[in-house]
Design an enzyme around this catalytic site. Sequence first.
Site, PDB file in Angstrom:
ATOM      1  N   VAL A  11      34.777 -53.681-129.948  1.00 53.78           N
ATOM      2  CA  VAL A  11      36.045 -53.956-129.265  1.00 53.78           C
ATOM      3  C   VAL A  11      36.243 -55.463-129.063  1.00 53.78           C
ATOM      4  CG1 VAL A  11      37.235 -53.708-127.047  1.00 53.78           C
ATOM      5  CG2 VAL A  11      36.271 -51.713-128.178  1.00 53.78           C
ATOM      6  N   ASP A  30      28.631 -63.576-126.146  1.00 50.97           N
ATOM      7  CA  ASP A  30      27.720 -62.435-126.126  1.00 50.97           C
ATOM      8  C   ASP A  30      26.348 -62.906-125.657  1.00 50.97           C
ATOM      9  OD1 ASP A  30      28.180 -59.453-127.603  1.00 50.97           O
ATOM     10  OD2 ASP A  30      26.112 -59.970-127.059  1.00 50.97           O
ATOM     11  N   GLU A 149      41.343 -50.037-124.047  1.00 45.34           N
ATOM     12  CA  GLU A 149      41.518 -50.206-125.490  1.00 45.34           C
ATOM     13  C   GLU A 149      41.521 -48.833-126.168  1.00 45.34           C
ATOM     14  OE1 GLU A 149      42.271 -52.918-127.397  1.00 45.34           O
ATOM     15  OE2 GLU A 149      42.482 -51.248-128.786  1.00 45.34           O
ATOM     16  N   PHE A 150      42.441 -48.663-127.124  1.00 43.85           N
ATOM     17  CA  PHE A 150      42.557 -47.359-127.805  1.00 43.85           C
ATOM     18  C   PHE A 150      42.222 -47.447-129.293  1.00 43.85           C
ATOM     19  CE2 PHE A 150      45.451 -47.371-124.176  1.00 43.85           C
ATOM     20  CZ  PHE A 150      45.019 -46.244-123.492  1.00 43.85           C
ATOM     21  N   LYS A 202      42.953 -43.867-120.088  1.00 45.21           N
ATOM     22  CA  LYS A 202      41.965 -43.993-121.169  1.00 45.21           C
ATOM     23  C   LYS A 202      41.076 -42.743-121.254  1.00 45.21           C
ATOM     24  CE  LYS A 202      39.243 -45.481-124.296  1.00 45.21           C
ATOM     25  NZ  LYS A 202      39.639 -45.541-125.687  1.00 45.21           N
ATOM     26  N   ASN A 206      41.088 -39.743-124.267  1.00 45.00           N
ATOM     27  CA  ASN A 206      39.926 -39.370-125.090  1.00 45.00           C
ATOM     28  C   ASN A 206      39.508 -37.923-124.853  1.00 45.00           C
ATOM     29  OD1 ASN A 206      39.788 -41.673-126.527  1.00 45.00           O
ATOM     30  ND2 ASN A 206      37.887 -42.441-125.637  1.00 45.00           N
ATOM     31  N   LEU A 248      43.878 -32.012-135.909  1.00 44.24           N
ATOM     32  CA  LEU A 248      43.707 -30.565-136.076  1.00 44.24           C
ATOM     33  C   LEU A 248      42.845 -30.290-137.307  1.00 44.24           C
ATOM     34  CD1 LEU A 248      47.226 -29.029-135.229  1.00 44.24           C
ATOM     35  CD2 LEU A 248      45.160 -29.041-133.829  1.00 44.24           C
ATOM     36  N   CYS A 258      32.510 -43.254-128.319  1.00 45.30           N
ATOM     37  CA  CYS A 258      33.471 -43.070-127.220  1.00 45.30           C
ATOM     38  C   CYS A 258      33.625 -41.627-126.745  1.00 45.30           C
ATOM     39  CB  CYS A 258      34.824 -43.630-127.636  1.00 45.30           C
ATOM     40  SG  CYS A 258      34.781 -45.421-127.762  1.00 45.30           S
TER      41      CYS A 258
HETATM   42  P1  NAD Z   1      29.310 -52.625-128.339  1.00 48.52           P
HETATM   43  O1  NAD Z   1      28.024 -52.061-127.883  1.00 48.52           O
HETATM   44  O2  NAD Z   1      29.649 -52.647-129.786  1.00 48.52           O
HETATM   45  O3  NAD Z   1      29.433 -54.131-127.826  1.00 48.52           O
HETATM   46  C1  NAD Z   1      29.163 -54.543-126.511  1.00 48.52           C
HETATM   47  C2  NAD Z   1      28.676 -55.981-126.586  1.00 48.52           C
HETATM   48  O4  NAD Z   1      28.552 -56.506-125.247  1.00 48.52           O
HETATM   49  C3  NAD Z   1      27.301 -56.144-127.217  1.00 48.52           C
HETATM   50  O5  NAD Z   1      27.370 -57.080-128.289  1.00 48.52           O
HETATM   51  C4  NAD Z   1      26.408 -56.672-126.078  1.00 48.52           C
HETATM   52  O6  NAD Z   1      25.396 -57.548-126.523  1.00 48.52           O
HETATM   53  C5  NAD Z   1      27.437 -57.373-125.223  1.00 48.52           C
HETATM   54  N1  NAD Z   1      27.030 -57.627-123.838  1.00 48.52           N
HETATM   55  C6  NAD Z   1      26.384 -56.803-122.977  1.00 48.52           C
HETATM   56  N2  NAD Z   1      26.216 -57.429-121.786  1.00 48.52           N
HETATM   57  C7  NAD Z   1      26.780 -58.647-121.897  1.00 48.52           C
HETATM   58  C8  NAD Z   1      26.937 -59.742-121.008  1.00 48.52           C
HETATM   59  N3  NAD Z   1      26.480 -59.690-119.745  1.00 48.52           N
HETATM   60  N4  NAD Z   1      27.558 -60.849-121.457  1.00 48.52           N
HETATM   61  C9  NAD Z   1      28.023 -60.913-122.716  1.00 48.52           C
HETATM   62  N5  NAD Z   1      27.904 -59.899-123.609  1.00 48.52           N
HETATM   63  C10 NAD Z   1      27.297 -58.774-123.198  1.00 48.52           C
HETATM   64  O7  NAD Z   1      30.434 -51.854-127.515  1.00 48.52           O
HETATM   65  P2  NAD Z   1      31.919 -51.490-127.984  1.00 48.52           P
HETATM   66  O8  NAD Z   1      31.889 -50.319-128.902  1.00 48.52           O
HETATM   67  O9  NAD Z   1      32.616 -52.736-128.398  1.00 48.52           O
HETATM   68  O10 NAD Z   1      32.535 -50.969-126.620  1.00 48.52           O
HETATM   69  C11 NAD Z   1      32.855 -51.847-125.548  1.00 48.52           C
HETATM   70  C12 NAD Z   1      33.685 -51.081-124.535  1.00 48.52           C
HETATM   71  O11 NAD Z   1      34.940 -50.690-125.129  1.00 48.52           O
HETATM   72  C13 NAD Z   1      33.057 -49.786-124.029  1.00 48.52           C
HETATM   73  O12 NAD Z   1      33.409 -49.601-122.711  1.00 48.52           O
HETATM   74  C14 NAD Z   1      33.702 -48.721-124.906  1.00 48.52           C
HETATM   75  O13 NAD Z   1      33.729 -47.468-124.291  1.00 48.52           O
HETATM   76  C15 NAD Z   1      35.093 -49.278-125.060  1.00 48.52           C
HETATM   77  N6  NAD Z   1      35.789 -48.836-126.270  1.00 48.52           N
HETATM   78  C16 NAD Z   1      35.143 -48.757-127.455  1.00 48.52           C
HETATM   79  C17 NAD Z   1      35.825 -48.367-128.603  1.00 48.52           C
HETATM   80  C18 NAD Z   1      35.118 -48.235-129.919  1.00 48.52           C
HETATM   81  O14 NAD Z   1      35.693 -47.629-130.825  1.00 48.52           O
HETATM   82  N7  NAD Z   1      33.931 -48.761-130.087  1.00 48.52           N
HETATM   83  C19 NAD Z   1      37.189 -48.052-128.527  1.00 48.52           C
HETATM   84  C20 NAD Z   1      37.840 -48.178-127.303  1.00 48.52           C
HETATM   85  C21 NAD Z   1      37.124 -48.570-126.178  1.00 48.52           C
END
Ligand code: NAD
Length: 427
Positions: A11, A30, A149-150, A202, A206, A248, A258
């Site tokens: 995201v 990160d 985020e969607f 959100k 989902n 479907l 997610c």
């Molecule tokens: P991810 O695991 O791919 O990425 C998270 C990142 O955050 C990692 O790189 C990690 O190192 C970093 N991180 C952790 N702690 C940190 C800190 N203190 N400072 C800086 N960086 C830090 O996760 P994601 O899939 O991108 O999901 C992130 C959020 O978005 C979640 O809540 C998820 O539910 C939501 N989301 C994900 C998607 C998807 O398709 N992946 C879609 C919509 C919403």
Amino acid sequence: MKIAVVGTGYVGLVAGACLADLGNEVICVDVDEKKIAALRQGKIPIYEPGLEELVAKNVREKRIFFTVDSAKAIRESRIIFIAVGTPQGSDGSADLKYVFQVAETIGRNANEPKIVVDKSTVPVGTARKVRELIMKHSKHNVEVVSNPEFLREGSAVRDFMEPDRVVIGATSEEAEKAIYDLYRPLECGILVTTPESAELIKYASNAFLATKISFINEIANLSELVGADINEVAKGMGLDARIGKHFLNAGCGYGGSCFPKDVQAIQKIAKDKNYPLEIVEATEKVNARQKLVPVQKLNKEFSSLKGKKIVLLGLAFKPNTDDMREASSIEIANALVKQGATVVAVDPIARENAKKILKGIAYSDSVYEAAKGADAIVLVTEWNEFLELDFEKIAKEMKSKIIVDGRNVYDREKLISLGFKYNGVGR
Ligand code: NAD
């Protein structure tokens, strides 16, 4: 606008690259030093169509930067997105430790009024908690906006740039306007609401999509029992505008980073209010069962799977991603290995991630190689490259011509005419 995006995962990196492409100056942060070092060298740590080009373009045009120095990024930015992971905690709730860590860092480093945007998927009430935590440490006013985020993995860049809607949950008019202005160029519907409603939108979205999948999977299982074809049933249902044709597609269950965790988290939110979400509970139960449908079909074909060579096509939880989190392939591969089968998997992108999770299976780059002497092929993830296979050639390689089509993508009649025993889901 100067923006920091904290958390550079699926995201955060996509949001950062897209916001940069919209003309903002974005600094992606990160804690993972390797990830940031790779990004600084132009290497994209995840597979997502179009992302590499978008990042490279904005690096060239000096609109996107990468750092591990969160304090500096926070000081230099007016808007700070939180996009860290919110994994499932031991009780099913979203674990907010990373979100709260970031909130504390923002509070300690806010050198002027800021707007924090919570993009991570978080339980209702989190935006307010995040603000409280920030304000414990900050001398300056910091407003917190919920902006779930969607995007979908596999089409994340397009989904971010052409969303069905943007949801902004805000309590301050100034913060609401600033975030509204960020998204204005996207020309989509923007819903402005309270943080609580935004947070629930959100999870409810989902949970609803997951429910649609489990519902059609139940009807698929019923279709088999009564001699109907789920593809026809779904088509007939989807023609009704009130139902809609999307989501479907019957198959061997949903996975990903997610749906599984969000389905659990919304149940926990409801349970904490003494209101069990019975439909969502059933959705989860049906999905757990559905993931193993391909194995049950193999068990009907063979008296024992011991020593049988089974080829798995696709490991990622869905096509166009390398994400293996909660993929159906995990349950399927583990069950097959447990029953003594020899499992050979083919996946265009997810192999390296799969190796970290799956034990006791082999891999192949070619479906045709893998098919040599195979007893059955199971399609788990419908990657494009698996849709147009030369089944005549495959038929010649296999020991017994059994296909389990876990996503109902193959032409059943054609496969039968080539001598295959075809097993779909609900047809
Ligand atoms: P991810 O695991 O791919 O990425 C998270 C990142 O955050 C990692 O790189 C990690 O190192 C970093 N991180 C952790 N702690 C940190 C800190 N203190 N400072 C800086 N960086 C830090 O996760 P994601 O899939 O991108 O999901 C992130 C959020 O978005 C979640 O809540 C998820 O539910 C939501 N989301 C994900 C998607 C998807 O398709 N992946 C879609 C919509 C919403």
